[in-house]
Design an enzyme around this catalytic site. Structure first.
Site, PDB file in Angstrom:
ATOM      1  CG  HIS A 391      -1.806   1.126   1.357  1.00 34.49           C
ATOM      2  ND1 HIS A 391      -1.470   2.239   2.092  1.00 34.49           N
ATOM      3  CD2 HIS A 391      -3.015   1.373   0.820  1.00 34.49           C
ATOM      4  CE1 HIS A 391      -2.448   3.118   2.014  1.00 34.49           C
ATOM      5  NE2 HIS A 391      -3.404   2.617   1.249  1.00 34.49           N
ATOM      6  NE  ARG A 498       3.643  31.879   3.007  1.00 37.69           N
ATOM      7  CZ  ARG A 498       3.268  30.900   2.192  1.00 37.69           C
ATOM      8  NH1 ARG A 498       4.148  30.344   1.376  1.00 37.69           N
ATOM      9  NH2 ARG A 498       2.011  30.472   2.198  1.00 37.69           N
ATOM     10  NE  ARG A 554       2.903  37.206   3.624  1.00 35.85           N
ATOM     11  CZ  ARG A 554       2.543  35.989   4.000  1.00 35.85           C
ATOM     12  NH1 ARG A 554       1.387  35.491   3.584  1.00 35.85           N
ATOM     13  NH2 ARG A 554       3.315  35.266   4.766  1.00 35.85           N
ATOM     14  CB  CYS A 764      -0.530  33.467  -3.489  1.00 31.40           C
ATOM     15  SG  CYS A 764      -1.177  34.457  -2.134  1.00 31.40           S
TER      16      CYS A 764
HETATM   17  C1  PEP Z   1      -2.488  32.264   2.779  1.00 33.88           C
HETATM   18  O1  PEP Z   1      -2.951  32.596   3.862  1.00 33.88           O
HETATM   19  O2  PEP Z   1      -3.129  31.637   1.914  1.00 33.88           O
HETATM   20  C2  PEP Z   1      -1.111  32.588   2.439  1.00 33.88           C
HETATM   21  C3  PEP Z   1      -0.634  32.331   1.225  1.00 33.88           C
HETATM   22  O3  PEP Z   1      -0.330  33.127   3.425  1.00 33.88           O
HETATM   23  P1  PEP Z   1       0.313  32.285   4.612  1.00 33.88           P
HETATM   24  O4  PEP Z   1       0.161  30.856   4.295  1.00 33.88           O
HETATM   25  O5  PEP Z   1       1.724  32.743   4.678  1.00 33.88           O
HETATM   26  O6  PEP Z   1      -0.493  32.744   5.786  1.00 33.88           O
HETATM   27 MG    MG Z   2      -1.974  34.106   5.043  1.00 32.78          MG
END
Ligand code: PEP
Ligand code: MG
Length: 812
Positions: A391, A498, A554, A764
């Site tokens: 599996h 990020r 961001r 995103c």
């Molecule tokens: C989200 O919140 O979808 C995002 C892309 O930001 P993070 O995952 O960094 O909070």
């Molecule tokens: Mg987020």
């Protein structure tokens, strides 16, 4: 096709389904074409051979009368072998007798046959059935039922088969492969199943039946001339040439790379079966591209023939062969690729780790369907038991997840959550290991990994995909390494960088902490002054790697206490660095603590209450643009917005920073400011936010969390129960919830675009790389999706398939 195929009758999916339910076709009519003394083979013909299914059953019709006849034609020994083989197969598969009953019956020839027939009789209290109708009915029923059994169904569903996948059966006159002159059987294909490169592949064995030639033991020979041993090309050159022609012809006429199963009877070639060849993802790409380049299928079809998720497997990483390594266990290499992560011992722990954004390796004794959720989020799987078709192995390959199974030299203690390695070393939950599913070894720690190679066929397919695709694909990349992978996979930019990850480096964390501890804005600014050049250097590097493609940065998002130490030792060394008493530091950390940090002082709320942070980041971005040169137009994204005024305030300050940098440098630059939509309110109020934003990017991780009111850090604890009980059809953090979160996406997109026609829309969150989410976003009019770098090719191909399918549907 004018192929020399023995007399054949095919039974449809529906007929086979009826047979499984006990409803046999008219057997007399079925047998009629095969004459008075039929000798038959029944072959499976499923919708997709990769889904598995019952093996072919040969020599149906063998009985005492035919035995006498066959003894004359091929000799008593060969005839006895044929009869014995059928009796044994029938006993096990049709009469469902214990296979052990034939153990110890060692006699050959007519003596052996007598022994096997008596064993059958003793076990069933009946003589072996002589009537071909009885035999064939039993064989058809056993094959049909094997296909519809629960185990077989679950196995093929794990490979992507629909619940109602069909099996056809083919009843065919036996071409014996035994007797006088050159007789035998084999299989041939013209490309390698591993690489898809042209290569005559297969085996032939004289005086054999079915797929015997493929078995290791015995006297199989090569097909094409080979320095390692004799070949069919030398033994029977005319038959060899015919087989090449037939197989090549099948490729053109059936528009697919085929494997031919054949028999040679006294020099004459019979084609018994043509099956779509099994193929690795790498071979699948090359085969599809070659068919299109040879004009056999159009490029659109080549694009549709490759499963997007399968690309992940061919793009797997490897452990750097030159790096030092410490092997701590060995097992079966079940699914290729290498990955490092922290050990977890259960699916629940894997889900919890994933929700903390931690890479984890799932170790189990063996896996069962309950573990699939854990496997989905783990970076690799290691099991103590199991083989190549276990599996864990099947699912691991399906998911493109590095997997080593059957590492029998490890020993799990699930009560203590430890694993003892072959050398006696004990590892605990959280310890880091690397699973190398390509070579079947497990390494301690995280040695450097090499990215996968991409071949010309992959490049060709991707180029075609880009010609058809009508939605953009960018990558989420926080580091230069991620950005480089994204570029290598031709991502059209970075959709989410990020920035918080940039502050966790040892050299920066202390300065970051000083900034967090600052009591006054002036002190905070002083600490930020130190961070500015570091941050600027980060961006310069990203811009250079991305060579003018857009980079969406961001601004700082997480709650500040995430940067602070939580243990005594960490607090003491921070007190040292800040020259403050430990009690002051501990007190400040406590002050910064929040009951609900994910809903607290984070995202744009930081930008409003401590605007110096975003000022510094904006300045770093603009100065990096000037330093990198080459017309970079950065995108700046404000996280966790829920109100228009937040955007107005941040925008005003960023405009001021831009003006200051322009004045100080005397140079011009452009930038675009956008908003991350990850609170339900931002989606609902997109109409008033959009006039202040050049783009909206939907962060579906937070948006899912907030729409459900479901903590992304804690959901793992009960997600399995929820999915098992059908409360949620899937974990919404993995598969976008189209009904709820999806509706917010649609509302946000519509209200945003209504307010601003040129508004750029994207996604995103982690969902961005899923083919299903891409379909949703494309329909909602999004401009691009952004996903992790390795999923970029998957997203490019999935997006192209959507466009091609739409075009084909509208043409019909
Ligand atoms: C989200 O919140 O979808 C995002 C892309 O930001 P993070 O995952 O960094 O909070
Ligand atoms: Mg987020």
């Amino acid at each position: 096709m004018d192929l020399p195929v023995p007399c054949t009758v095919a039974l449809s999916f529906d007929q086979v389904h009826d047979i499984a339910g006990g409803d046999l076709p008219d057997m007399a009519a079925l047998l009629k074409p095969f004459g008075d003394q039929p000798l038959l083979c029944v072959r499976p013909s499923s919708e997709d051979p990769d889904w598995g299914g019952p093996g072919a059953v040969m020599n149906v019709g063998m009985n005492d009368a035919l035995y006498v006849d066959l003894c004359d034609r091929i000799g008593a020994d060969a005839a006895s072998a044929v009869y014995m083989r059928f009796v044994q197969g029938y006993a096990i598969n049709v009469a469902r007798l214990d296979p052990d009953m034939f153990d110890g019956l060692t006699l050959q020839g007519s003596e052996g046959l007598r022994q096997v027939l008596s064993a059958y009789e003793a076990e069933t209290d009946e003589a072996f059935p002589q009537d071909p109708v009885v035999q064939l009915s039993g064989v058809l029923q056993s094959m049909a039922r094997a296909w519809e059994g629960t185990t077989a169904r679950l196995l093929r569903q794990a490979k992507g088969a629909p619940a109602d996948a069909g099996l056809g059966l083919v009843v065919q006159a036996m071409a014996l492969g035994l007797g006088a002159g050159e007789c035998g059987s084999g299989v041939i294909q013209l490309v390698s199943s591993q690489t898809g490169m042209p290569m005559v592949t297969g085996r032939y064995r004289s005086q054999s039946q079915g797929r015997d030639a493929l078995q290791k033991e015995g006297t199989s020979i090569y097909l094409a001339k080979d320095p390692r041993g004799p070949s069919l090309e030398e033994l029977a050159p005319a038959a060899f040439a015919q087989l090449i022609d037939y197989t090549a012809m099948m490729r053109v006429r059936l528009r697919e790379e085929m494997q031919t199963e054949f028999t040679i009877e006294n020099g004459k070639v019979h084609v018994l079966d043509g099956v779509r060849i099994r193929r690795s993802p790498r071979a699948a790409v090359r085969i599809a591209v070659a068919l299109a380049e040879d004009g056999i299928i159009p490029k659109e079809e080549a694009i549709l023939r490759v499963e997007p998720r399968a690309l992940t497997e061919m793009l797997h990483r490897q452990v750097d062969p030159d790096a030092p390594r410490e092997v701590i266990a060995r097992g079966i290499a079940a699914s290729p690729g290498a990955a490092s992560g922290k050990i977890v011992f259960s699916s629940a722990a894997a889900q919890a780790a994933a929700s903390r954004d931690e890479r984890c390796v799932l170790i189990r004794r063996e896996t069962s369907p309950e573990d699939i959720r854990g496997m989905h989020v783990a970076v690799a799987v290691l099991t103590e038991r199991g083989g190549i078709t276990s599996h864990a192995a099947v699912i691991g390959r399906g998911l493109g997840l590095p997997c080593v199974v059957g590492a029998s030299d490890i020993s799990l203690n699930l009560r203590r959550n430890t694993v003892t390695m072959a050398d006696g070393r004990v590892l605990r939950e959280g310890d880091e290991i690397t699973v190398d599913g390509t070579s079947g070894v497990v390494l301690l720690g995280a040695p450097p990994l090499l990215e996968s190679a991409r071949d010309d066929a992959f490049q060709a397919l991707m180029t075609w995909a880009d010609d058809f695709r009508d939605i953009g694909v960018r990558a989420n990349a926080d580091t230069p390494a991620d950005a480089q992978i994204a570029r290598n996979f031709d991502a059209q930019g970075i959709g989410l960088c990020r920035t918080e990850h940039m502050f966790f480096d040892a050299g920066r964390l202390t300065v970051m902490r000083e900034m967090i501890f600052a009591a006054e804005p002036a002190d905070r600014r002083a600490a930020l002054e130190q961070l500015l050049p570091m941050q600027r250097a980060d961006f310069v590097e990203l811009f250079r790697i991305m060579e003018g493609h857009p980079v969406c940065i961001r601004l700082l998002d997480p709650p500040l206490h995430e940067f602070l130490p939580s243990d005594k030792e960490g607090i003491r060394s921070l007190a040292d660095a800040l020259d403050l008493p430990v009690s002051d530091v501990a007190h400040r950390i406590e002050e910064l603590g929040e009951h609900n940090p994910m809903l607290g002082l984070r995202g744009v709320r930081l930008g409003i209450t401590m605007p110096e942070i975003y000022d510094m980041q904006a300045r770093a971005i603009f100065e990096a643009v000037l330093e990198a040169g080459g017309g970079v137009v950065p995108e700046i994204m404000i996280p966790l917005v829920s109100a228009r005024r937040e955007v107005e305030l941040v925008k005003t300050r960023i405009e001021a920073v831009a003006a200051a940098v322009r004045t100080a440098s005397g140079r011009k630059f452009d930038y675009r400011l956008g908003v991350m939509v990850e609170t339900p309110r931002a989606a609902l109020r997109a109409g008033e936010i959009a006039p202040h934003a050049a783009f909206l990017s939907f962060g579906t991780n937070d948006l899912t969390q907030m729409t459900y009111g479901l903590s992304r850090d804690d959901a793992g604890r009960f997600m399995r129960t929820y999915v098992q009980q059908g409360v949620f059809p899937e974990d919404p953090f993995h598969i976008l919830d189209y009904d709820g979160v999806g509706e917010l996406l649609q509302i946000g997109a519509k209200r945003g675009r209504d307010a601003r026609k040129d508004l750029v829309l994207s996604i995103c969150g982690e969902h961005g790389g899923n083919p299903e989410s891409i379909e949703f976003c494309r329909r909602a009019g999004f401009d691009y999706v952004s996903c992790s770098p390795f999923r970029v090719p998957v997203a490019r191909l999935a997006a192209a398939q959507l466009a091609v399918r739409e075009r084909l549907n509208s043409a019909n």
